[in-house]
Design an enzyme around this catalytic site. Structure first.
Site, PDB file in Angstrom:
ATOM      1  N   ILE A 150       0.836  -1.204   0.000  1.00 65.58           N
ATOM      2  CA  ILE A 150       0.000   0.000   0.000  1.00 65.58           C
ATOM      3  C   ILE A 150       0.869   1.251   0.000  1.00 65.58           C
ATOM      4  CG2 ILE A 150      -1.727   1.307   1.285  1.00 65.58           C
ATOM      5  CD1 ILE A 150      -2.777  -1.385   2.353  1.00 65.58           C
ATOM      6  N   ASP A 169      10.447   2.860   7.234  1.00 62.59           N
ATOM      7  CA  ASP A 169      10.006   1.479   7.454  1.00 62.59           C
ATOM      8  C   ASP A 169      11.209   0.671   7.932  1.00 62.59           C
ATOM      9  OD1 ASP A 169       9.073  -1.120   7.404  1.00 62.59           O
ATOM     10  OD2 ASP A 169       7.886  -0.825   5.589  1.00 62.59           O
ATOM     11  N   ARG A 233      -4.604   0.496  11.006  1.00 59.91           N
ATOM     12  CA  ARG A 233      -5.251  -0.184  12.117  1.00 59.91           C
ATOM     13  C   ARG A 233      -5.516   0.820  13.238  1.00 59.91           C
ATOM     14  NH1 ARG A 233      -6.432  -3.412   9.066  1.00 59.91           N
ATOM     15  NH2 ARG A 233      -6.001  -5.643   8.971  1.00 59.91           N
ATOM     16  N   ASP A 257     -10.030   5.763   9.258  1.00 62.53           N
ATOM     17  CA  ASP A 257     -11.040   4.761   8.891  1.00 62.53           C
ATOM     18  C   ASP A 257     -11.566   4.042  10.127  1.00 62.53           C
ATOM     19  OD1 ASP A 257     -12.517   3.701   6.810  1.00 62.53           O
ATOM     20  OD2 ASP A 257     -11.102   2.105   6.354  1.00 62.53           O
ATOM     21  N   GLU A 260     -14.195   6.566  16.631  1.00 60.99           N
ATOM     22  CA  GLU A 260     -14.356   6.332  18.063  1.00 60.99           C
ATOM     23  C   GLU A 260     -15.217   7.468  18.604  1.00 60.99           C
ATOM     24  OE1 GLU A 260     -10.831   5.338  20.380  1.00 60.99           O
ATOM     25  OE2 GLU A 260      -9.684   5.156  18.514  1.00 60.99           O
ATOM     26  N   HIS A 274     -14.680   2.450   8.323  1.00 61.71           N
ATOM     27  CA  HIS A 274     -13.855   1.278   8.014  1.00 61.71           C
ATOM     28  C   HIS A 274     -14.149   0.743   6.614  1.00 61.71           C
ATOM     29  CE1 HIS A 274     -11.721  -2.521   9.781  1.00 61.71           C
ATOM     30  NE2 HIS A 274     -10.993  -1.848   8.909  1.00 61.71           N
ATOM     31  N   GLY A 276     -11.909   1.145   3.965  1.00 65.88           N
ATOM     32  CA  GLY A 276     -10.672   1.168   3.187  1.00 65.88           C
ATOM     33  C   GLY A 276     -10.602   0.119   2.097  1.00 65.88           C
ATOM     34  N   ALA A 277     -11.047  -1.085   2.385  1.00 54.94           N
ATOM     35  CA  ALA A 277     -10.976  -2.173   1.406  1.00 54.94           C
ATOM     36  C   ALA A 277     -12.356  -2.527   0.861  1.00 54.94           C
ATOM     37  CB  ALA A 277     -10.343  -3.399   2.040  1.00 54.94           C
TER      38      ALA A 277
END
Length: 391
Positions: A150, A169, A233, A257, A260, A274, A276-277
């Site tokens: 991604i 990373d 996440r 995404d 709360e 949520h 995203g996919a």
């Protein structure tokens, strides 16, 4: 005949990858050989002894008790990269929404229901449009935390938009490094990236090391007015710390995404449900990848994209009597003991491969003739062997 138990609504294109002459696929099926699922939570559910593998049609495996399954020799697959384009497009959407007064502008327009004259409305909007001015992405710096499938796609897209891109990373693989555009600047640590970036997007897995990766301390390092995007996440970001930073006027916007309660009804937070996919293409791609991996494992013993077992593959040659696969605790001497058992029973080994990952090892052994039940029983009794199959 292999039996596949499905959870959730799996794309038909994925289910069609299981040849009907070899597979029985259903949501209610006894003694399944494998599961294929999306978000269904398997924690606390009894696992039939027949289950050899679980395939998640998606990237995360938080809904699967991976450690427990590993001890039982159950291979857990995911579908990395299959939904990458869907997430990339939503991240770009988030950046565009965050850079311009699009949502508040549209909300203002929709509030003008009392107006009936189009010319009058046009004049009013011309007067008020400066309240919804924003910034262009071109020339801004995007910091990408996590440069996998991604992250690399987002880097490509951001560069095409004229942005400067930096990335961090610590676990960057060689394969991921080859995917990464050469124009991406590599940051040595998270703090350096945060301090330079106008936009920060997160693409790391939810593991103990990344829990609240973005917290009160790291937010203080962020460039004032920066926009933070989280489409990875929920656990990666401390939402309370984000709200405190927003209230203090340090962080500019939070786009995520993972809604709360503390994030709701804020002008500086755009929280999506949520999604995203959640595209038809992503669901199809994930299901196809998950199904293909199960087929290759059940029929050939090959493992690709497992989160708990090593990647192992060996071509099947014509004329081979049978293929034996077994998993074991990763301690010395197990493979030698297994080969001794085969030799004692006059079973000739033609080819083999052995790989390990952490505390588990996995082996594929091709033999001239199919081993007897007595041989398989003897292999299963070898100390530290977890599971044995004959294909």
């Amino acid at each position: 005949m292999f039996k596949i138990k499905t959870y959730n609504a799996i794309s038909v294109k994925g289910l069609n990858r299981f040849p009907r002459e070899k597979y029985e696929v259903a949501s209610d099926i006894g003694q399944p050989d494998a599961y294929i699922l999306r978000s269904h939570k398997l924690h606390g559910e009894a696992l039939p002894e027949s289950v050899k593998a679980v395939a998640r049609a998606g990237a995360g495996t938080n809904n699967v008790p991976v450690e427990e399954y590993t001890k039982k020799g159950v291979v857990v697959f995911n579908s990395p990269g299959a939904n990458a384009n869907a997430v990339k497009e939503l991240v770009l959407t988030g950046m565009l929404l965050g850079s311009r007064g699009i949502l508040p502008g549209m909300a203002y327009v929709n509030s003008l229901t009392h107006m009936t004259d189009a010319d009058e409305m046009s004049k009013l909007l011309e007067k008020e449009k400066s309240n919804f001015a924003g910034f262009e992405l071109q020339g801004k710096t995007l910091g990408i935390v996590g440069l996998g499938a991604i992250g690399s796609l987002i880097a490509d897209a951001a560069l095409a938009l004229g942005m400067n891109v930096v990335g961090f990373d610590p676990a960057l693989s060689v394969e991921a490094a080859w995917r990464l555009p050469s124009q991406v600047g590599r940051m040595e640590n998270l703090q350096s990236l945060l301090a330079r970036s106008d936009y920060i997007t997160l693409h790391v897995p939810a593991i103990p090391a990344t829990k609240h990766l973005i917290n009160a301390d790291t937010l203080k390092v962020c460039k004032k007015g920066a926009t933070l995007l989280n489409f990875a996440r929920e656990a990666i970001v401390d939402a309370h710390a984000v709200v405190e930073s927003l209230d203090a006027g340090h962080l500019g916007k939070y786009i995520c995404d993972f809604p709360e309660p503390i994030l709701l009804n804020r002008h500086d937070v755009y929280a999506m449900p949520h999604i995203g996919a959640s595209t038809e293409e992503a669901e199809e791609n994930c299901a196809i990848m998950a199904a293909d991996q199960l087929v290759d494992y059940l029929e050939n013993g090959n493992i690709k994209n497992s989160v708990n077992f090593p990647a192992v593959a060996m071509d099947r040659n014509a004329g081979i009597g049978a293929r034996i696969t077994f998993s074991n605790e990763n301690v010395s001497g197990v493979l030698g003991h297994v080969l001794s058992v085969l030799a004692d029973h006059k079973v000739n080994v033609v080819d083999m491969v052995n790989k390990s990952r952490g505390d588990v090892a996995y082996n594929i052994i091709d033999v001239e003739v199919a081993p007897s039940t007595q041989v398989i029983d003897a292999l299963a009794k070898v100390e530290h062997v977890i599971a044995v199959r004959v294909i």
